[in-house]
Design a protein around this motif. Structure first.
Motif, PDB file in Angstrom:
ATOM      1  N   ALA A 257       7.143  -1.244   6.125  1.00 47.01           N
ATOM      2  CA  ALA A 257       6.385  -2.431   5.720  1.00 47.01           C
ATOM      3  C   ALA A 257       4.948  -2.364   6.223  1.00 47.01           C
ATOM      4  CB  ALA A 257       7.066  -3.693   6.248  1.00 47.01           C
ATOM      5  N   HIS A 258       4.074  -3.073   5.526  1.00 42.58           N
ATOM      6  CA  HIS A 258       2.676  -3.217   5.963  1.00 42.58           C
ATOM      7  C   HIS A 258       2.603  -4.507   6.757  1.00 42.58           C
ATOM      8  CE1 HIS A 258      -1.623  -2.278   5.667  1.00 42.58           C
ATOM      9  NE2 HIS A 258      -1.814  -3.586   5.620  1.00 42.58           N
ATOM     10  N   MET A 259       2.619  -4.402   8.099  1.00 44.10           N
ATOM     11  CA  MET A 259       2.780  -5.570   8.966  1.00 44.10           C
ATOM     12  C   MET A 259       1.454  -6.219   9.362  1.00 44.10           C
ATOM     13  SD  MET A 259       6.004  -5.595   9.036  1.00 44.10           S
ATOM     14  CE  MET A 259       6.304  -6.895  10.226  1.00 44.10           C
ATOM     15  N   ALA A 260       0.333  -5.699   8.897  1.00 40.68           N
ATOM     16  CA  ALA A 260      -0.970  -6.226   9.308  1.00 40.68           C
ATOM     17  C   ALA A 260      -1.621  -7.049   8.216  1.00 40.68           C
ATOM     18  CB  ALA A 260      -1.888  -5.089   9.722  1.00 40.68           C
ATOM     19  N   GLY A 261      -0.810  -7.737   7.400  1.00 41.24           N
ATOM     20  CA  GLY A 261      -1.366  -8.536   6.327  1.00 41.24           C
ATOM     21  C   GLY A 261      -1.458  -7.732   5.038  1.00 41.24           C
ATOM     22  N   PRO A 262      -1.909  -8.359   3.941  1.00 40.90           N
ATOM     23  CA  PRO A 262      -1.984  -7.671   2.649  1.00 40.90           C
ATOM     24  C   PRO A 262      -2.881  -6.445   2.727  1.00 40.90           C
ATOM     25  CG  PRO A 262      -2.310 -10.035   2.407  1.00 40.90           C
ATOM     26  CD  PRO A 262      -2.338  -9.755   3.870  1.00 40.90           C
ATOM     27  N   GLY A 266      -8.542   0.141  -1.500  1.00 42.95           N
ATOM     28  CA  GLY A 266      -9.394   1.253  -1.106  1.00 42.95           C
ATOM     29  C   GLY A 266      -9.240   1.692   0.331  1.00 42.95           C
ATOM     30  N   ALA A 267      -8.480   0.934   1.135  1.00 41.58           N
ATOM     31  CA  ALA A 267      -8.291   1.291   2.538  1.00 41.58           C
ATOM     32  C   ALA A 267      -7.339   2.479   2.663  1.00 41.58           C
ATOM     33  CB  ALA A 267      -7.759   0.107   3.325  1.00 41.58           C
ATOM     34  N   LYS A 268      -7.393   3.139   3.803  1.00 41.77           N
ATOM     35  CA  LYS A 268      -6.477   4.243   4.056  1.00 41.77           C
ATOM     36  C   LYS A 268      -5.043   3.726   4.129  1.00 41.77           C
ATOM     37  CE  LYS A 268      -9.822   7.042   6.644  1.00 41.77           C
ATOM     38  NZ  LYS A 268     -10.111   7.709   7.945  1.00 41.77           N
ATOM     39  N   PRO A 269      -4.068   4.563   3.803  1.00 44.21           N
ATOM     40  CA  PRO A 269      -2.668   4.130   3.885  1.00 44.21           C
ATOM     41  C   PRO A 269      -2.327   3.614   5.274  1.00 44.21           C
ATOM     42  CG  PRO A 269      -2.836   6.255   2.780  1.00 44.21           C
ATOM     43  CD  PRO A 269      -4.190   5.956   3.339  1.00 44.21           C
ATOM     44  N   GLY A 270      -1.564   2.524   5.320  1.00 40.89           N
ATOM     45  CA  GLY A 270      -1.149   1.964   6.593  1.00 40.89           C
ATOM     46  C   GLY A 270      -0.043   2.787   7.218  1.00 40.89           C
ATOM     47  N   LEU A 271       0.344   2.422   8.441  1.00 41.41           N
ATOM     48  CA  LEU A 271       1.363   3.170   9.167  1.00 41.41           C
ATOM     49  C   LEU A 271       2.684   3.188   8.410  1.00 41.41           C
ATOM     50  CD1 LEU A 271       2.375   4.663  11.662  1.00 41.41           C
ATOM     51  CD2 LEU A 271       2.750   2.437  12.761  1.00 41.41           C
ATOM     52  N   GLY A 272       3.105   2.036   7.871  1.00 45.31           N
ATOM     53  CA  GLY A 272       4.364   1.982   7.146  1.00 45.31           C
ATOM     54  C   GLY A 272       4.387   2.924   5.955  1.00 45.31           C
ATOM     55  N   GLN A 273       3.292   2.952   5.198  1.00 50.02           N
ATOM     56  CA  GLN A 273       3.209   3.835   4.035  1.00 50.02           C
ATOM     57  C   GLN A 273       3.245   5.294   4.454  1.00 50.02           C
ATOM     58  OE1 GLN A 273      -0.084   3.016   1.407  1.00 50.02           O
ATOM     59  NE2 GLN A 273       0.217   4.894   0.228  1.00 50.02           N
ATOM     60  N   ARG A 274       2.553   5.624   5.543  1.00 53.03           N
ATOM     61  CA  ARG A 274       2.559   7.008   6.020  1.00 53.03           C
ATOM     62  C   ARG A 274       3.945   7.424   6.484  1.00 53.03           C
ATOM     63  NH1 ARG A 274      -1.878   5.219   8.944  1.00 53.03           N
ATOM     64  NH2 ARG A 274      -0.990   5.888  10.940  1.00 53.03           N
ATOM     65  N   ASN A 275       4.658   6.516   7.151  1.00 51.25           N
ATOM     66  CA  ASN A 275       6.037   6.820   7.558  1.00 51.25           C
ATOM     67  C   ASN A 275       6.924   7.094   6.348  1.00 51.25           C
ATOM     68  OD1 ASN A 275       5.761   6.639  10.365  1.00 51.25           O
ATOM     69  ND2 ASN A 275       6.106   4.438  10.393  1.00 51.25           N
ATOM     70  N   ALA A 276       6.792   6.231   5.320  1.00 50.00           N
ATOM     71  CA  ALA A 276       7.626   6.381   4.119  1.00 50.00           C
ATOM     72  C   ALA A 276       7.310   7.686   3.387  1.00 50.00           C
ATOM     73  CB  ALA A 276       7.428   5.183   3.198  1.00 50.00           C
ATOM     74  N   GLU A 277       6.023   8.005   3.265  1.00 50.76           N
ATOM     75  CA  GLU A 277       5.634   9.229   2.563  1.00 50.76           C
ATOM     76  C   GLU A 277       6.126  10.469   3.304  1.00 50.76           C
ATOM     77  OE1 GLU A 277       1.425   8.862   2.207  1.00 50.76           O
ATOM     78  OE2 GLU A 277       1.529   7.541   0.444  1.00 50.76           O
ATOM     79  N   LEU A 278       6.069  10.421   4.634  1.00 52.42           N
ATOM     80  CA  LEU A 278       6.572  11.555   5.425  1.00 52.42           C
ATOM     81  C   LEU A 278       8.060  11.770   5.177  1.00 52.42           C
ATOM     82  CD1 LEU A 278       8.147  12.201   8.377  1.00 52.42           C
ATOM     83  CD2 LEU A 278       6.322  13.722   7.615  1.00 52.42           C
ATOM     84  N   ALA A 279       8.829  10.670   5.156  1.00 55.02           N
ATOM     85  CA  ALA A 279      10.272  10.784   4.942  1.00 55.02           C
ATOM     86  C   ALA A 279      10.577  11.346   3.557  1.00 55.02           C
ATOM     87  CB  ALA A 279      10.929   9.414   5.119  1.00 55.02           C
ATOM     88  N   ARG A 280       9.899  10.833   2.543  1.00 56.43           N
ATOM     89  CA  ARG A 280      10.120  11.339   1.177  1.00 56.43           C
ATOM     90  C   ARG A 280       9.805  12.828   1.094  1.00 56.43           C
ATOM     91  NH1 ARG A 280      10.681   7.689  -3.005  1.00 56.43           N
ATOM     92  NH2 ARG A 280      10.108   5.498  -2.627  1.00 56.43           N
ATOM     93  N   GLN A 281       8.684  13.223   1.645  1.00 54.90           N
ATOM     94  CA  GLN A 281       8.261  14.614   1.564  1.00 54.90           C
ATOM     95  C   GLN A 281       9.239  15.545   2.271  1.00 54.90           C
ATOM     96  OE1 GLN A 281       4.304  15.300   3.069  1.00 54.90           O
ATOM     97  NE2 GLN A 281       4.575  17.522   3.169  1.00 54.90           N
ATOM     98  N   MET A 282       9.686  15.163   3.477  1.00 52.73           N
ATOM     99  CA  MET A 282      10.584  16.040   4.225  1.00 52.73           C
ATOM    100  C   MET A 282      11.939  16.163   3.538  1.00 52.73           C
ATOM    101  SD  MET A 282       9.863  15.528   8.287  1.00 52.73           S
ATOM    102  CE  MET A 282      10.799  17.023   8.580  1.00 52.73           C
ATOM    103  N   LEU A 283      12.458  15.061   3.009  1.00 53.19           N
ATOM    104  CA  LEU A 283      13.754  15.124   2.326  1.00 53.19           C
ATOM    105  C   LEU A 283      13.662  15.962   1.052  1.00 53.19           C
ATOM    106  CD1 LEU A 283      14.890  11.442   2.863  1.00 53.19           C
ATOM    107  CD2 LEU A 283      15.930  13.470   3.867  1.00 53.19           C
ATOM    108  N   GLU A 284      12.526  15.865   0.355  1.00 51.91           N
ATOM    109  CA  GLU A 284      12.331  16.701  -0.837  1.00 51.91           C
ATOM    110  C   GLU A 284      12.312  18.174  -0.448  1.00 51.91           C
ATOM    111  OE1 GLU A 284       9.052  17.375  -4.426  1.00 51.91           O
ATOM    112  OE2 GLU A 284       8.881  15.652  -3.078  1.00 51.91           O
ATOM    113  N   GLU A 285      11.611  18.492   0.632  1.00 53.73           N
ATOM    114  CA  GLU A 285      11.556  19.888   1.090  1.00 53.73           C
ATOM    115  C   GLU A 285      12.923  20.389   1.532  1.00 53.73           C
ATOM    116  OE1 GLU A 285       8.625  19.745   4.140  1.00 53.73           O
ATOM    117  OE2 GLU A 285       6.928  19.650   2.745  1.00 53.73           O
ATOM    118  N   LEU A 286      13.736  19.492   2.096  1.00 51.94           N
ATOM    119  CA  LEU A 286      15.087  19.873   2.537  1.00 51.94           C
ATOM    120  C   LEU A 286      16.087  19.924   1.387  1.00 51.94           C
ATOM    121  CD1 LEU A 286      15.243  17.690   5.783  1.00 51.94           C
ATOM    122  CD2 LEU A 286      15.198  20.193   5.699  1.00 51.94           C
ATOM    123  N   GLY A 287      15.687  19.426   0.210  1.00 51.19           N
ATOM    124  CA  GLY A 287      16.579  19.433  -0.939  1.00 51.19           C
ATOM    125  C   GLY A 287      17.662  18.375  -0.881  1.00 51.19           C
TER     126      GLY A 287
END
Length: 320
Positions: A257-262, A266-287
């Motif tokens: 979740a993005h816990m620091a308000g809306p 144009g801002a950089k991805p928040g922590l929640g988005q970066r966590n989610a993207e990391l998980a998606r990418q690693m699981l894709e690489e692991l098949g």
């Protein structure tokens, strides 16, 4: 921070305890706490919730003496380094804060905070604002008054299992931890910007879940369960030790979740988005296929995951 303040202001009795627990662990960065209702003019404390405290310290807190007793009687907040610690009892060594929960000028409960996360460097102004709002709004977590005895949860890896009458073990998963189980287990955890990766073996009916806070370790930090790029391989190794093959594993992702308000356009991805993207990418690489996700948004989540059949239930926190 702003979102947490707004959710505290808007929340009603239902879900308030879960919201307070999320704020304590995710925003204040506290690993050990206890929440008590105050009865009989501050002469008796009734436990509502606790985490990470030894039973000895927990039981000592039930007798309102020292700092806790002063806060329960007078309603004056204690903050380490900002408030006098004169009169503190031996069981209060290491206390970070004691917050009175006040309604109609009467102290209805106290929230006692002990050990903070290693990277937490003191109490800042945002923390003080959160504590003030907890003092004002947190009383809703005390209604209805608790029944029975609350035993503090311990943030250890793996967490202790507790058998319920149906034979399914239940576990509360702390941030930075993981659970992998060969027998039916229901895992519960609270997610904000953190992400939980749930893995389930559809052939062996075993599974596990982690709860990581950051995509990767900061410079100078040792990678571990708090970091996604370490936590996901750790969970996979645990399941492989139980005989799982990667081709039989299925994944579900929650949190981020993005816990620091809306989000600001144009801002950089928040922590929640970066966590989610990391998980998606690693699981894709692991098949490992991802069967379901509930990611992003501005609200925390309470997750319940069954390791034997992969069932996952989500409840948004502060959603009424």
């Amino acid at each position: 921070m702003a979102a947490a303040l707004q959710r505290l202001k808007d929340s009603r009795e239902e879900g308030m305890l879960e919201l307070i627990e999320e704020i304590i662990s995710q925003l204040l960065g506290c690993e050990e706490y206890a929440l008590f209702a105050v009865e009989e003019d501050g002469q008796r404390l009734v436990p509502v919730a606790a985490m990470g405290l030894s039973l000895e310290r927990f039981h000592a807190l039930l007798v309102p003496q020292g700092i806790v007793g002063q806060v329960a009687r007078h309603g004056v907040q204690y903050i380490v380094g900002r408030t006098s610690s004169i009169g503190a009892g031996p069981h209060e060594v290491g206390m970070t804060a004691c917050i009175p929960l006040i309604s109609r000028r009467q102290v209805m409960g106290v929230l006692v905070l002990f050990r903070m996360l290693p990277q937490k460097r003191g109490i800042n102004e945002e923390d003080l604002e959160l504590m003030d709002l907890l003092s004002e709004r947190g009383v809703a977590a005390l209604v209805p008054r608790p029944k029975g005895v609350v035993v503090p949860r311990a943030p250890v890896l793996p967490p202790p299992f507790v058998a319920d009458p149906g034979g399914v073990r239940t576990v509360y998963l702390e941030p930075g931890g993981l659970v992998a189980a060969a027998r039916p287990t229901e895992v519960t955890t609270i997610l904000g910007s953190c992400v939980a990766v749930c893995l389930w073996d559809e052939q062996l009916h075993v599974g596990g879940v982690n709860h990581f806070l950051l995509p990767s370790a900061l410079v100078g930090q040792q990678p571990g369960g708090r970091h996604g790029d370490a936590a996901i391989p750790m969970l996979l190794r645990e399941l492989e030790r139980m005989g799982s093959q990667r081709k039989n594993l299925r994944a579900k992702l929650f949190g981020g979740a993005h816990m620091a308000g809306p989000p600001v356009p144009g801002a950089k991805p928040g922590l929640g988005q970066r966590n989610a993207e990391l998980a998606r990418q690693m699981l894709e690489e692991l098949g490992i296929p991802i069967l379901a996700t509930d990611l992003g948004g501005g609200s925390g989540r309470k997750l319940r995951f069954r390791t034997d059949d992969g069932t996952a239930l989500i409840k948004l926190l502060g959603a009424g």
